[in-house]
Motif scaffolding. Sequence first.
Motif, short mmCIF file in Angstrom:
data_model
loop_
_atom_site.label_atom_id
_atom_site.label_comp_id
_atom_site.label_asym_id
_atom_site.label_seq_id
_atom_site.Cartn_x
_atom_site.Cartn_y
_atom_site.Cartn_z
N GLN A 1 39.61 39.69 49.46
CA GLN A 1 38.32 39.19 49.93
C GLN A 1 37.22 39.87 49.16
OE1 GLN A 1 36.93 40.32 53.91
NE2 GLN A 1 38.75 41.64 54.11
N GLY A 2 36.07 39.18 49.06
CA GLY A 2 34.94 39.74 48.34
C GLY A 2 34.02 38.63 47.87
N VAL A 3 33.05 39.00 47.04
CA VAL A 3 32.13 38.00 46.49
C VAL A 3 32.89 37.17 45.46
CG1 VAL A 3 30.10 39.42 46.91
CG2 VAL A 3 31.28 39.60 44.73
N PRO A 4 32.54 35.89 45.32
CA PRO A 4 33.30 35.00 44.43
C PRO A 4 33.49 35.53 43.02
CG PRO A 4 31.80 33.72 45.78
CD PRO A 4 31.49 35.16 46.05
N SER A 5 32.43 36.08 42.44
CA SER A 5 32.52 36.53 41.04
C SER A 5 33.52 37.66 40.86
CB SER A 5 31.14 36.97 40.54
OG SER A 5 30.63 38.02 41.33
N ASP A 6 33.76 38.43 41.92
CA ASP A 6 34.70 39.55 41.83
C ASP A 6 36.14 39.11 42.07
OD1 ASP A 6 32.67 41.30 41.28
OD2 ASP A 6 32.48 42.04 43.33
N ILE A 7 36.36 38.28 43.07
CA ILE A 7 37.74 37.96 43.43
C ILE A 7 38.39 36.94 42.50
CG2 ILE A 7 37.25 38.44 45.85
CD1 ILE A 7 37.66 35.40 46.31
N ALA A 8 37.58 36.16 41.76
CA ALA A 8 38.14 35.11 40.91
C ALA A 8 39.10 35.64 39.86
CB ALA A 8 37.01 34.33 40.23
N HIS A 9 38.98 36.93 39.53
CA HIS A 9 39.82 37.50 38.47
C HIS A 9 40.94 38.39 39.03
CE1 HIS A 9 36.72 36.00 35.83
NE2 HIS A 9 35.81 36.71 36.48
N LEU A 10 41.00 38.53 40.35
CA LEU A 10 42.03 39.38 40.93
C LEU A 10 43.40 38.71 40.83
CD1 LEU A 10 40.26 40.66 44.18
CD2 LEU A 10 40.59 41.89 42.03
N PRO A 11 44.46 39.47 40.59
CA PRO A 11 45.79 38.88 40.48
C PRO A 11 46.23 38.15 41.74
CG PRO A 11 45.91 41.28 40.55
CD PRO A 11 44.47 40.93 40.35
N GLU A 12 45.80 38.63 42.92
CA GLU A 12 46.16 37.96 44.16
C GLU A 12 45.55 36.56 44.22
OE1 GLU A 12 45.79 42.41 44.98
OE2 GLU A 12 44.63 40.89 43.94
#
Length: 237
Positions: free
Chosen positions: A199-210
């Motif tokens: 979870q988080g702001v869109p710009s941050d989570i878009a690149h997470l492996p999950e």
Amino acid sequence: MLSLDNVSFHIGSQKILTDISLTLSKDEMVSLIGPNGAGKSTLVKLILGLNKPTKGKVINHTNVISYVPQKFSVPNILPLRVKDLLAQANPKRLSGDERAFVLDKLSLNPLLDRQIHHLSGGETQRVLMARALLDKPDLLILDEPMQGLDPDSEELLYAFIDGLPPFLACAMLVVSHDLHWVMKGTRRVICLNKHICCQGVPSDIAHLPEFVALFGQYHASHQTPYIHHHDHCQHTH
């Protein structure tokens, strides 16, 4: 406004949700995304108090919660008009001018004498949105509000949600499959797959492996709902 503390929900040996912890603050808009079977509807039912958690606590500090369901149908034999449904809202929550604003912005005045079961999908969703907002909720929960709607109806409802006036300001939890709108129109995104993957702001989570494991690589130019390719998200420790 709302917090879930290590909430789990099991049916027998089947684990529907496990160790869900989240908070929702005043006037915050949060999007909830995840594949089919991720437990999104179950989480909404726990927040609404329709289900009791197997473990953990749901702590609710709101006075009024409004809910717009995915689907709503009225039997043909029930003579329920649009104005009859809207009249069930608490008349003391909004002024006459504020009620008139909601009806005007959602283009409902021409529909007031229509039977609910004669409405199109887009018209029905606009009526349900108005019914929810006429109670001036502290928390508004929208469960796939755009599913099955034509593009014009989608655009009208998205614009209305994005531009709520101050007198309708409330916390919002939006369950959605429209990844483009989720990533563009909300401040915080929660990815669910029986537990919170990220979870988080869109710009941050878009690149997470999950996130990538569930939804693939996201680009701002994407205009279509996401397609789920995996059964389980990845984990990092």
